[in-house]
Design a protein around this motif. Structure first.
Motif, PDB file in Angstrom:
ATOM      1  N   ALA A 334       8.780  45.155  40.101  1.00  0.00           N
ATOM      2  CA  ALA A 334       8.559  45.587  41.539  1.00  0.00           C
ATOM      3  C   ALA A 334       7.122  45.194  42.240  1.00  0.00           C
ATOM      4  N   SER A 335       6.053  45.091  41.552  1.00  0.00           N
ATOM      5  CA  SER A 335       4.811  45.036  42.130  1.00  0.00           C
ATOM      6  C   SER A 335       4.421  43.761  42.517  1.00  0.00           C
TER       7      SER A 335
ATOM      8  N   MET C 333       2.376  50.933  44.507  1.00  0.00           N
ATOM      9  CA  MET C 333       2.782  49.347  45.130  1.00  0.00           C
ATOM     10  C   MET C 333       3.931  49.701  46.092  1.00  0.00           C
ATOM     11  N   ALA C 334       4.921  50.739  45.426  1.00  0.00           N
ATOM     12  CA  ALA C 334       6.175  50.717  46.034  1.00  0.00           C
ATOM     13  C   ALA C 334       5.877  51.535  47.584  1.00  0.00           C
ATOM     14  N   THR C 341       7.903  47.209  54.807  1.00  0.00           N
ATOM     15  CA  THR C 341       8.927  46.251  54.574  1.00  0.00           C
ATOM     16  C   THR C 341      10.198  46.830  55.571  1.00  0.00           C
ATOM     17  N   PHE C 342       9.993  48.198  55.563  1.00  0.00           N
ATOM     18  CA  PHE C 342      11.108  48.667  56.558  1.00  0.00           C
ATOM     19  C   PHE C 342      10.842  48.272  57.924  1.00  0.00           C
ATOM     20  N   LEU C 343       9.653  48.440  58.416  1.00  0.00           N
ATOM     21  CA  LEU C 343       9.165  48.252  59.773  1.00  0.00           C
ATOM     22  C   LEU C 343       9.152  46.720  60.198  1.00  0.00           C
ATOM     23  N   ALA C 344       8.811  46.027  59.019  1.00  0.00           N
ATOM     24  CA  ALA C 344       9.297  44.219  59.258  1.00  0.00           C
ATOM     25  C   ALA C 344      10.826  44.245  59.479  1.00  0.00           C
TER      26      ALA C 344
ATOM     27  N   ALA E 334      10.783  56.077  48.130  1.00  0.00           N
ATOM     28  CA  ALA E 334      11.777  55.145  47.800  1.00  0.00           C
ATOM     29  C   ALA E 334      13.160  55.562  48.320  1.00  0.00           C
ATOM     30  N   SER E 335      13.434  56.758  48.132  1.00  0.00           N
ATOM     31  CA  SER E 335      14.841  57.380  48.616  1.00  0.00           C
ATOM     32  C   SER E 335      14.847  57.538  50.309  1.00  0.00           C
TER      33      SER E 335
END
Lengths: 387, 387, 387, 387, 387
Positions: A334-335, C333-334, C341-344, E334-335
């Protein structure tokens, strides 16, 4: 009686819950284990003491009375039909040993008790299987309760069987529900005319029988030791949930053993210090030997329990360790890829004014940046010792 | 008195916190458990010794005095209205047994104490329920405190009830708050004119009563054993948080049992070694039998505790194992798809100069690459034994 | 006999399971460990007592009988071919010490037993290796069983070897299967004409031999202590699964030690209180010294066990701590990149009516927003103390 | 002296570390706990024995000497200004009880010690608070040390206070630093002219005082029992980190109790078996009652400790269970959406040759595929029992 | 000798492994700990008893013999150059105390042993540091071994130092390797002409010395108590891996203490019951005081061990709790964002026929849907109590 029925009630209700389990884990097995742990009291609650009722399950069809009478000079061995046949030998100076297999028919016990004048509570205890090993000194005779242990390969469980032994002036009575073969070597020695046992009294015979019972413990201990051996390898190599269940079962088996062996030590220690006229000085040396064996068996049971506990700990930490490793893989994957995906996402946006998009070197440059990020992550995880 | 009120104070404050719980978990139940564990001292703190106050909750409406007087020849059995009715039998050689149900009315205790000359502390102890089992030797009589146990199916808890027994020269007094049925079989035997109990003295009657109390322990032990059985299956099959709570409750019940059984063993062992004139030689043989039963009950309690501990361990490792499995699924899913998503993200970028985009074979090639990556991952996880 | 074969049966079946393991973990090693824990009973089950059969593995080719006879004035030392050669010295007032290496040939034991009149059970015990340390007082002589311990560097395991010692009026017999070197210093002292040992009786010789056995325990304890030392550092620095396996192995080795040392203390304490004529008053002072050493060795074993338990705990919490750290990295990291990533992803959508897309400042503004979100996350995690 | 200063040194250094903690957790509280556990030795190290220095903190302003002198006929009760005022009553046959509150002024202790001839070590122990409960038999008098316990609601901690009691021929001295109210009921009974206590000797008075001390333990035990009750509910309902801290604190409080109650049992058992002339036969019956209460208190402490341990276990497994649940949610969410996002990513790629993109049915087909994948995942998790 | 070298061998091999550790964790420290736990046997293995070799490390340069001779009338105190100087005082009735600092020179021990006729084993034990505390009664004198404890602030470890004390008719010898200051207060008291010690015999001097040793234990206990205090706060506030290591170290220090204090209790209890002529009746009262202190110290050690165990548990559950919290953050992030990203991915696809894309309201509608999904997630997590 009512208790027997209660157990029956549990059996069917337990069964449907675990229909697809291997034999070693099925509920019948469990119930059997429990039956061995929660020992029923000796009689119907509140019934008068000395009530003669067999409290265990019936395991044999026929009552079998085997009779051996011997002295240095001769030997009479045969099966007898009724317990009365042995009464006349009460008067002879020879050693008489009557072994009763099968306790559901209380007649032999009642008969022998009446003729030899045993205490009603002794007779009750003979029939109430599931007694704690003990020794009772009565006037003229000694009463011993022991548990014979055997390992049942089919169910992987330790079976225990009550042995009652009454040692009188020139006779020994042994009672058990299921005939076993631990006494066969003793019979062989008696048949051999030159054996020491032929020239000794009934206390030596009793010693020989108790010794045979204790010797049989070692076979069970070895079997459990082997099982622990196998589980030890399994826990280190490939621990699975089933491994834990088997360790759990094994611990329970050892609780059964402990309950047989702990009180036995006290029984032997009592006999060693006893000055009951039925125990001669010469035999006490031999009893010390049995005492040593009992202590050693106890030692071994405790050691095996320590080993089994160690296995549980090892299993638990293996699982923790494995969870840790799974986590590491996830974290590394993931990282590394989540930031890269983000970068790709940036240049997947549809803004009209993104000057980089038009540059010819931008794509290779971004790929290079991605490679660098990935390499950096790998380097970081390697430094942390995760890869 | 003040303590009673303190308990009241807790009840309402505890209740609102858990209004929607199943019966077995509600706070009233818990308070009852605790009440059985933190035994109140016998009287108002600092009050003079011998103050006669009943310290437990009132459980019956009416005080009931049942009177039995017997010898080998005859039997007089009836309910008596006042304790004075039994006084005349002090002089007769027959065995007199008076059982008092209901202690909130202290009159019978005070009366009997005054007439028979019992020590004030004995009377105080009779009324202070929650005593530890004990035996006290006084001049002319023996005083025993026992705990009668029963399993309350409704709350799933072990109920204990104090039994006080005073054994005098030709009488036995028993005191308890709530009438139980454990003594019924003994009454039956007394009614039977030929029973051994009719020809024996009051010490044999006391033995029969104690024996009945100990016999009742086994029913509770079996009930708990069954519950452990069920939980054992449940832990292996489908452990849920509720399973753990029930194991926790069970352990607490066993603490109650332990507190009743441990001191009982000492009581019996004391009686065995006692040379108090109220205990005859012949009865001591029977007391040894009760002692054996008490030791066996103790053994069983300890074994059940070991089993319950084993269940907790098994539960914990099951949860650990399950967390591990959940992790594996997550890791496998994430590790396979995150890199693939990244690859898709690369070719979703809008750079003007990405020569691959125009190639006809690029798309199928990339799909092939993705398949290869996924296959590689699957192979890797399979080698690790995760799939 | 049958047991020997049973062990053979296990060996091959065990081996194939773990073919690629390092020496310290291979199944043969484990079997050896277990063999030391589940001590076999002394004879074929049910065989008559006093049957002379060596129950252990044969470790030496030749039986070796070394004979030393001395008093203050002189010394005779030699190897003897047959045990009979020592018989004449029974009559002389000098101290005679015969050491027998190799028990698979039962001849010397049988010979010496017959000539000196030792009890058959003593002779049986001499040959049945795996006895628990004990002392037996017989008329005219004392019989001691000890376990000699040594650390086998090759397998990393503690080896134990049974030593039997018979102390008579003017002689000492020692029996062991494998010749060791712990007695060499004692031999040296005997050879030195001025040593105190030359002027004392056989009980002093026995003391010297037992003292040498106990002294050897300390070398093993130190070796295990060093190992624990190393593991302690390893657990704190870089705990790996193998570390845990080695702690596990070590604990098992300590179970072996415990079984040798615990009963030894009782043996020494018995000898101290003994008034057997073979133990003189002057020697008892020396025995107290050995007793002190045994207690100290026991203390050390228990302390080492405590240390090893502490290591397991430390290992477990280290793993937990490390899992926690891995989780933190993943979460950080997540949590940072998933929102970005969502914004992108939002602005990668292909809606026709997304007015922001056409604004020249939109792209840098979004980059700024992303930076702000990332910074906010970093700030949040820093405040939580995770970074 | 030096120790006092050492403690001062710790106080300030400890305080700044936890300035924002709730009262129950602040460092002052902890130091107080520790102060009760690490009992200071009785005097300046190396000082001569019998040095009279009060070693505890000063808790009252004024020394208060309350004097009661009584026999069956009359009662004299008053506060006295100097200890000398009680000296004349040494000669009278009445029972004299002098209670000293406040030990920082050593004058009364020194005075009474000189006049009544108490051993210097006794006087030293009276002043050195933090002694272990004990009884010392001296010629002519008995010396008892007890710990009085009370529950301080403000800090939620168990406070212990040393009580020294000297029982002489016709007098009782009690010493404590802080005046308590546990003796008030005893004073009331003395004032009541008809109470049994008025007609008994000083040993009965001593019994009444000890009994009052032990009775007060039960209030503390109930308070702790209530707390455990509340925590039990909390652990099952909504375990938070603070719950664990409170269980931890509670366990520490119980260590304090244990240290007071364990030795008390030995003290009472010693008094029961004692034949010191100061203890009369009649009073020993009453001491047995106190002994029973002490044993019961001990039993309760141990049971509460078991309960608290059970709570820790339950808390730990609750946390494990909750982590497991959190993981499941994450895994389900991620496993469902990550593959779908990948699929969407595929068709977000900008390859020129992706024939599917132009098909009108492709978009709804893909949406259908996505739905199918999600449904498959849900089915899989449901089968695993996670949903 | 060989052992010394073995230790040398370990030192360098251990050092390079942990070169960058703080002082408290470095390998030298560990070795020192271990050296205190695995006590070396008293002599070269197999060497004759009574061999005079100092087995510990040399800690002082010079042997120092301090001589004090006193009675009620006068005092002679000086350093003596050779042990012979004290011989003449054997004959005088005054009390002579010779303290020997430094044992590496065996001359004084050999000299004093020869002149006063001490048993060779006593002399050997004086030189073999690392003995277990014990008392030996010899004819004419008593031999005591104690361990003096001190807390080394530099390494944070408990240092133990063997003290040998020989109590004869009118003399006391004390032997130790490193000069300490615990005896200074005793010297002060001797110098004070009026002190009780001046009018008592050598047994009172021995008592005073032992008392000083035991008093010093409390300083160490307090120091460890403070450390536990600090760690307790640390575990609750900010547990780090180092916290655990320090708890681990502390537990090891307490093992050292236990080994000194446990046997001390037995030593004192033996002296109390002893009727050796060297111990007068009057001194036994004082010895009881030391016994009480030893028991109290032991109590405290055990309590501290309980506290340290509680800390480990608390640490472990804190880590578990924190992992749980980390998981929650990850799961929440994440959710919430993974489904949103998926939605964005849908509309980032390049299908030609996606009618929604052309609708003007589609984009704001999707943003609204995303908001709704996020809000739903937040609501769900809030209901679960995770936010």
């Amino acid at each position: 009686m009512t208790r027997k029925r209660e157990q029956d009630r549990i059996d069917p209700s337990g069964s449907p819950q675990r229909p697809h389990l291997p034999d070693a884990l099925n509920p019948v097995h469990h119930l059997r284990v429990m039956g061995r742990l929660v020992r029923r009291t000796s009689k119907k609650p509140g019934a008068p003491p000395g009530t003669l009722v067999h409290t265990g399950p019936r395991k044999v069809e026929e009552v079998r009375l085997s009779f051996i009478d011997y002295d240095e000079g001769g030997l009479r061995e045969r099966e007898i039909a009724g317990i009365e046949e042995c009464y006349p030998f009460r008067e002879t100076p020879t050693v008489t040993w009557v072994n009763v297999d099968g306790l559901h028919d209380v007649q032999p016990v009642r008969g022998v008790g009446g003729h030899f004048g045993f205490h009603p509570l002794v007779l009750e205890d003979v029939l109430s299987v599931g007694q704690r090993p003990k020794v009772e000194e009565h006037e003229g005779y000694l009463y011993l309760v022991l548990q014979m242990l055997s390992y049942d390969e089919a169910t992987g469980s330790v079976q225990s069987e009550q042995l009652s032994l009454i040692l009188g002036e020139n006779y020994v009575f042994t009672f058990q529900e299921r005939p076993g073969d631990v006494f066969d070597p003793v019979r062989e020695r008696i048949r051999n005319g030159n054996a020491r046992i032929r020239s000794r009294g009934p206390d030596y015979l009793a010693y020989a029988l108790v010794d045979a019972v204790v010797d049989a413990y070692y076979a069970v201990l070895e079997r459990i030791g082997d099982e622990i051996e196998r589980l030890d390898v399994e826990v280190m190599e490939s621990p699975e949930e089933d491994t834990l269940h088997r360790i759990h079962d094994l611990k329970r088996e050892m609780l059964v053993m402990r309950r047989a062996v702990w009180p036995l030590r006290d029984v032997m220690s009592h006999l060693l210090r006893s000055d009951h006229p039925r125990i001669t000085k010469e035999t006490q040396v031999y009893l010390r030997d049995v005492y040593d064996h009992a202590v050693q068996a106890l030692d071994t049971v405790e050691t095996l329990r320590d080993l089994a506990s160690g296995l549980t700990d090892l299993y638990l930490s293996s699982v923790g360790q494995r969870t840790n490793e799974v986590m590491k893989v996830l974290t590394i994957m993931a990282s590394i890829f989540i930031p890269l995906t983000f970068l790709a996402g940036i240049y997947g946006m549809n803004f009209e004014h993104m000057p980089e998009l038009a540059r010819p070197w931008a794509y290779p440059a971004l790929l290079g940046l991605m490679l660098a990020v990935a390499a950096g992550m790998v380097w970081y995880f390697r430094r942390k010792g995760w890869i």
